[in-house]
Design a protein around this motif. Structure first.
Motif, PDB file in Angstrom:
ATOM      1  N   LYS A   1      -3.573 -27.600  37.795  1.00 58.39           N
ATOM      2  CA  LYS A   1      -2.159 -27.530  37.426  1.00 58.39           C
ATOM      3  C   LYS A   1      -1.212 -28.037  38.513  1.00 58.39           C
ATOM      4  CE  LYS A   1      -2.914 -23.646  34.250  1.00 58.39           C
ATOM      5  NZ  LYS A   1      -2.646 -22.196  33.997  1.00 58.39           N
ATOM      6  N   PRO A   2      -1.412 -27.664  39.791  1.00 64.20           N
ATOM      7  CA  PRO A   2      -0.475 -28.138  40.822  1.00 64.20           C
ATOM      8  C   PRO A   2      -0.494 -29.653  41.024  1.00 64.20           C
ATOM      9  CG  PRO A   2      -1.758 -26.258  41.616  1.00 64.20           C
ATOM     10  CD  PRO A   2      -2.406 -26.743  40.361  1.00 64.20           C
ATOM     11  N   TYR A   3      -1.502 -30.342  40.465  1.00 65.16           N
ATOM     12  CA  TYR A   3      -1.656 -31.770  40.720  1.00 65.16           C
ATOM     13  C   TYR A   3      -1.327 -32.618  39.505  1.00 65.16           C
ATOM     14  CZ  TYR A   3      -4.087 -29.346  44.409  1.00 65.16           C
ATOM     15  OH  TYR A   3      -4.381 -28.478  45.433  1.00 65.16           O
ATOM     16  N   ALA A   4      -0.771 -32.007  38.484  1.00 63.29           N
ATOM     17  CA  ALA A   4      -0.354 -32.754  37.296  1.00 63.29           C
ATOM     18  C   ALA A   4       0.663 -33.811  37.703  1.00 63.29           C
ATOM     19  CB  ALA A   4       0.247 -31.806  36.261  1.00 63.29           C
ATOM     20  N   GLY A   5       0.468 -35.033  37.222  1.00 67.93           N
ATOM     21  CA  GLY A   5       1.379 -36.134  37.514  1.00 67.93           C
ATOM     22  C   GLY A   5       1.163 -36.779  38.872  1.00 67.93           C
ATOM     23  N   LYS A   6       0.172 -36.314  39.635  1.00 65.76           N
ATOM     24  CA  LYS A   6      -0.055 -36.855  40.976  1.00 65.76           C
ATOM     25  C   LYS A   6      -1.264 -37.792  41.003  1.00 65.76           C
ATOM     26  CE  LYS A   6       2.073 -33.032  43.502  1.00 65.76           C
ATOM     27  NZ  LYS A   6       1.931 -32.058  44.628  1.00 65.76           N
TER      28      LYS A   6
ATOM     29  N   VAL B   1     -13.087 -34.087  37.100  1.00 62.24           N
ATOM     30  CA  VAL B   1     -12.906 -33.918  35.650  1.00 62.24           C
ATOM     31  C   VAL B   1     -11.788 -32.926  35.362  1.00 62.24           C
ATOM     32  CG1 VAL B   1     -14.009 -33.119  33.527  1.00 62.24           C
ATOM     33  CG2 VAL B   1     -15.290 -34.547  35.139  1.00 62.24           C
ATOM     34  N   ASP B   2     -11.750 -31.844  36.116  1.00 62.35           N
ATOM     35  CA  ASP B   2     -10.712 -30.836  35.928  1.00 62.35           C
ATOM     36  C   ASP B   2      -9.328 -31.422  36.173  1.00 62.35           C
ATOM     37  OD1 ASP B   2     -10.040 -28.120  35.329  1.00 62.35           O
ATOM     38  OD2 ASP B   2      -9.645 -27.769  37.447  1.00 62.35           O
ATOM     39  N   LEU B   3      -9.196 -32.238  37.205  1.00 62.12           N
ATOM     40  CA  LEU B   3      -7.918 -32.883  37.502  1.00 62.12           C
ATOM     41  C   LEU B   3      -7.489 -33.799  36.368  1.00 62.12           C
ATOM     42  CD1 LEU B   3      -8.630 -33.756  41.225  1.00 62.12           C
ATOM     43  CD2 LEU B   3      -6.732 -32.324  40.449  1.00 62.12           C
ATOM     44  N   ALA B   4      -8.434 -34.599  35.871  1.00 59.33           N
ATOM     45  CA  ALA B   4      -8.120 -35.524  34.780  1.00 59.33           C
ATOM     46  C   ALA B   4      -7.673 -34.775  33.532  1.00 59.33           C
ATOM     47  CB  ALA B   4      -9.339 -36.399  34.477  1.00 59.33           C
ATOM     48  N   GLU B   5      -8.351 -33.670  33.232  1.00 58.44           N
ATOM     49  CA  GLU B   5      -8.005 -32.897  32.040  1.00 58.44           C
ATOM     50  C   GLU B   5      -6.735 -32.081  32.224  1.00 58.44           C
ATOM     51  OE1 GLU B   5     -11.452 -30.589  31.146  1.00 58.44           O
ATOM     52  OE2 GLU B   5     -12.617 -32.323  30.412  1.00 58.44           O
ATOM     53  N   SER B   6      -6.305 -31.911  33.480  1.00 56.68           N
ATOM     54  CA  SER B   6      -5.107 -31.115  33.764  1.00 56.68           C
ATOM     55  C   SER B   6      -3.853 -31.970  33.932  1.00 56.68           C
ATOM     56  CB  SER B   6      -5.327 -30.274  35.024  1.00 56.68           C
ATOM     57  OG  SER B   6      -6.407 -29.375  34.848  1.00 56.68           O
ATOM     58  N   GLY B   7      -3.994 -33.284  33.701  1.00 59.11           N
ATOM     59  CA  GLY B   7      -2.809 -34.128  33.693  1.00 59.11           C
ATOM     60  C   GLY B   7      -2.503 -34.872  34.963  1.00 59.11           C
TER      61      GLY B   7
ATOM     62  N   ARG C   1     -10.680 -42.185  32.978  1.00 52.60           N
ATOM     63  CA  ARG C   1      -9.861 -41.066  33.471  1.00 52.60           C
ATOM     64  C   ARG C   1     -10.256 -40.665  34.880  1.00 52.60           C
ATOM     65  NH1 ARG C   1     -10.017 -36.548  28.937  1.00 52.60           N
ATOM     66  NH2 ARG C   1      -8.172 -35.769  30.050  1.00 52.60           N
ATOM     67  N   VAL C   2     -11.499 -40.979  35.256  1.00 54.63           N
ATOM     68  CA  VAL C   2     -11.959 -40.814  36.637  1.00 54.63           C
ATOM     69  C   VAL C   2     -12.518 -42.159  37.091  1.00 54.63           C
ATOM     70  CG1 VAL C   2     -13.640 -39.698  38.153  1.00 54.63           C
ATOM     71  CG2 VAL C   2     -12.447 -38.346  36.420  1.00 54.63           C
TER      72      VAL C   2
END
Length: 380
Positions: free
Chosen positions: A163-168, A184-190, A280-281
């Protein structure tokens, strides 16, 4: 309950799975034990892992001696549920855990071992078990220029969710199981962009195929010749895992079991293959150095992420604790493990410092019983 010959309980350092399992196995054999834990609760390291984490081994083969993991936790147990299981395990077996006790060094005593702990405490015992954990000390490489990086740099041990890295723009350095899953978690979290820096191409395996878990293959192959397992694994990979060479993840040249014996276990696919194929990755070359806002990669290219997450592994961290006893190899791993003890260190056991294909928790459970039996024979 009987104690050791000197009427002193076995002292176990660390209230993670290895320490708790050994205490329970000793309890079952009528030997008293006390577990020393530097934090305020059992399962301290498991509480700080990223939220998405699930065991890569099945519920059945992840349980500790004397208490199954509840079926309601599912086949692939979540981090939160495994912490609950360890809490209930300590309560179920009536394990004595002394929290807030941090052992700094272990040294030989006149009749066994002396454990030097915080507060000036000096604990003596004829038998000690070191169970401080495989992932004890986070390892952050000394990349040139990292101190002057303009973005955010953190080790994967500090990552909780995306969540804190959405859009980054995020670069994950390291493609073990942790790095792959965080990507994968980062990609799925936006996250706006996720790159995965790869130094050594990993073997990727399906967590299960038609209901058959990858762990079962690891158990079956443990005593087969390395060359045979390498060949079988290569055939299975071609049948089950697509060739990702065009995406920057070619098939490794070194065999799967050969790599495992060197300490590199395969990456279980929990979404990485799909994330790479859909873009996405993005796999990229390994990190070489930092220069302000830019990062130089091993292939000569540069990238400018907002955040770098170093999924660069852990060290056992045993040097300060037992480094002066001559019981560690050049990589800081115990020379004798489980029921065996080093010839120069009788009564000093280590548990939880291997990571085999058959599953760390499964082997740890087996080792805990063997340690308890060895201690029983020695104190009989």
């Amino acid at each position: 309950m009987p104690m050791t010959d000197d009427g002193v309980p076995v002292h176990i350092i660390g209230a993670g799975p290895g320490g708790l399992a050994t205490a329970a196995a000793l309890h079952e054999r009528g030997i008293s034990a006390v577990v020393l834990e530097k934090s305020s609760s059992v399962a301290a390291s498991w509480r700080t892992h990223y939220d998405r984490l699930r065991l890569h081994t099945t519920r059945r083969w992840s349980a500790l001696p004397g208490l199954p993991i509840p079926r309601s936790y599912g086949r692939w147990v979540s981090r939160e549920d495994f912490v609950r299981y360890l809490e209930s395990y300590a309560e179920h077996h009536g394990i004595e855990v002394a929290t807030g006790v941090e052992v700094d060094t272990v040294e030989r005593g006149d009749d066994g071992w002396v454990l030097h702990a915080n507060g000036g405490r000096r604990l003596t015992t004829p038998v000690a078990v070191v169970a401080t954990g495989y992932n004890h000390t986070a390892h952050l490489p000394s990349w040139p220029g990292r101190e002057n990086f303009d973005g955010e740099l953190l080790h994967a041990s500090r990552y909780r969710d995306g969540k804190p890295y959405a859009g980054k723009d995020v670069l994950v350095a390291g493609v073990g199981n942790t790095g792959a899953e965080i990507a994968v978690d980062l990609a799925e979290s936006g996250a706006a962009r996720v790159r995965l820096a790869v130094r050594t191409v990993p073997h990727i395996v399906r967590r299960s195929t038609l209901g058959w878990p990858a762990q079962a293959n690891g158990i079956l192959c443990r005593r087969l010749p390395t060359r045979m397992v390498d060949a079988l694994a290569a055939r299975m990979a071609k049948a089950a895992v697509p060739d990702l060479s065009d995406y920057g993840l070619p098939r490794p040249e070194t065999g799967l079991y050969t790599r495992a014996r060197q300490g590199a276990i395969p990456v279980q696919d929990v979404g990485l293959i799909k994330a790479v194929k859909t873009g996405r990755v993005e796999p990229v070359a390994a990190v070489e150095s930092f220069d302000g806002s830019k990062i130089q990669l091993a292939d000569g290219t540069t990238v400018g992420p907002d955040v770098v997450i170093a999924a660069t592994g852990y060290r056992r961290g045993l040097e300060d604790l037992v480094g002066g006893l001559g019981v560690l190899d050049e990589r800081g791993r115990p020379l004798a493990h489980g029921a065996r003890t080093h010839p120069d260190a009788p009564g000093l056991h280590f548990i939880g410092y291997t990571n085999p294909l058959s599953g760390m928790l499964r082997e740890l459970a087996i080792d805990s019983r063997k340690i308890a039996q060895a201690i029983l024979r020695a104190t009989a």
